[in-house]
Design a protein around this motif. Sequence first.
Motif, mmCIF file in Angstrom:
data_model
loop_
_atom_site.group_PDB
_atom_site.id
_atom_site.type_symbol
_atom_site.label_atom_id
_atom_site.label_comp_id
_atom_site.label_asym_id
_atom_site.label_seq_id
_atom_site.Cartn_x
_atom_site.Cartn_y
_atom_site.Cartn_z
ATOM 1 N N HIS A 1 40.999 35.091 40.654
ATOM 2 C CA HIS A 1 39.742 36.278 40.723
ATOM 3 C C HIS A 1 39.680 36.884 40.065
ATOM 4 N N HIS B 1 35.912 36.972 38.470
ATOM 5 C CA HIS B 1 35.004 37.856 37.414
ATOM 6 C C HIS B 1 34.570 37.095 35.461
ATOM 7 N N GLU C 1 33.269 42.123 45.842
ATOM 8 C CA GLU C 1 34.639 41.616 45.762
ATOM 9 C C GLU C 1 34.803 40.214 46.830
ATOM 10 N N TYR D 1 37.922 43.140 50.359
ATOM 11 C CA TYR D 1 38.229 41.421 49.521
ATOM 12 C C TYR D 1 38.531 40.455 50.610
HETATM 13 ZN ZN ZN Z 1 37.813 41.909 41.681
#
Ligand code: ZN
Length: 235
Positions: free
Chosen positions: A138, A142, A149, A199
Motif C-alpha cells: 500500500h 503511494h 486511499e 480503503y
Molecule cells: Zn494510504
Amino acid sequence: MLWILISLFFLWCAYREIRASMVAPPGFDAPRPIYRPYLALVLVLAALFAWPTIHRWHFERFLSAKATELADNHRARVHCNTLFDTMLDPEMLSIGHANPLTGKIGIQKPWCGRLMAYLRHPARASEDELWSLAMFTHESMHVRGEMNEARTECEAVQRNYRAAKLLGVPDEIAKRNALDYYNVLYKHRAMIGGIQNAYYSDQCAPGGAMDEHLSDSTWATRPAGDPGSFTSDTN
Ligand SMILES: [Zn+2]
C-alpha cells in the motif's frame, strides 16, 4: 541510535586495551600485555549492541529497493521506526505512511518486525503478518503517485502477490497469501465500515472498474497448463 552509542563505547574500550599494549598507558613505564578475556568480552558486547541497528538498516535497504520496484521505479526510501521514532511521529496512529513527493515510507513499531516475521514463515502467516505485507505494498503505491486511499489499496491488493514474490516468498505461497488478504481481510473492511470504508471499494474486483488487468495480478487466472493450485475464482 542509543544501541549504536553503547556499541561504540565498547569498541572504544577495546581500542584502549589494544593501545595500552603498544604505548605505555598513563602511570605505567612500559606497555602492558592485552588481557584477552577482557578484550573478547568488550568486542562481543560491541557486536551484540550494534546488531539490532545494523540488521534494521539492512532490512530498510532491502525494503527500499523492493518498494522502488513496486512503485514502477519511483524512488522509495523505507524507514523502520524505533519505538522512540514512533512516539515522535505525528502520524503515529497509522501503521505506515508515505510521501509521494519525497518517496519516504515510514513504518511504525512493531510493523517492520511483523514483516520480518512474515518473511521467515510465509506459509503460516498470521493475520497481522498479512497486514504487514499489504501495508508495505500500500505505501509503495503511494510512492508510485496514488493518494486516493481506496484506489491505493486496490492497487496494492492486485500487487500483493507480486510484492510477496519480490520479497522472496515462494510463488504458490505468495499467491495464497495475497488471495487470503483480498478474500478475507480486504473484504472484511466493507463490513467494519467507518474509517475502513475509505480503503474499500466494491469495484476492486476481477473485471471491476479498478481492475488494472495486470498479467501477474493477485486475482489473475494462471495460464492453461500452469501447475499452480490457484484460479481467479475468488468468489
Ligand atoms: Zn494510504
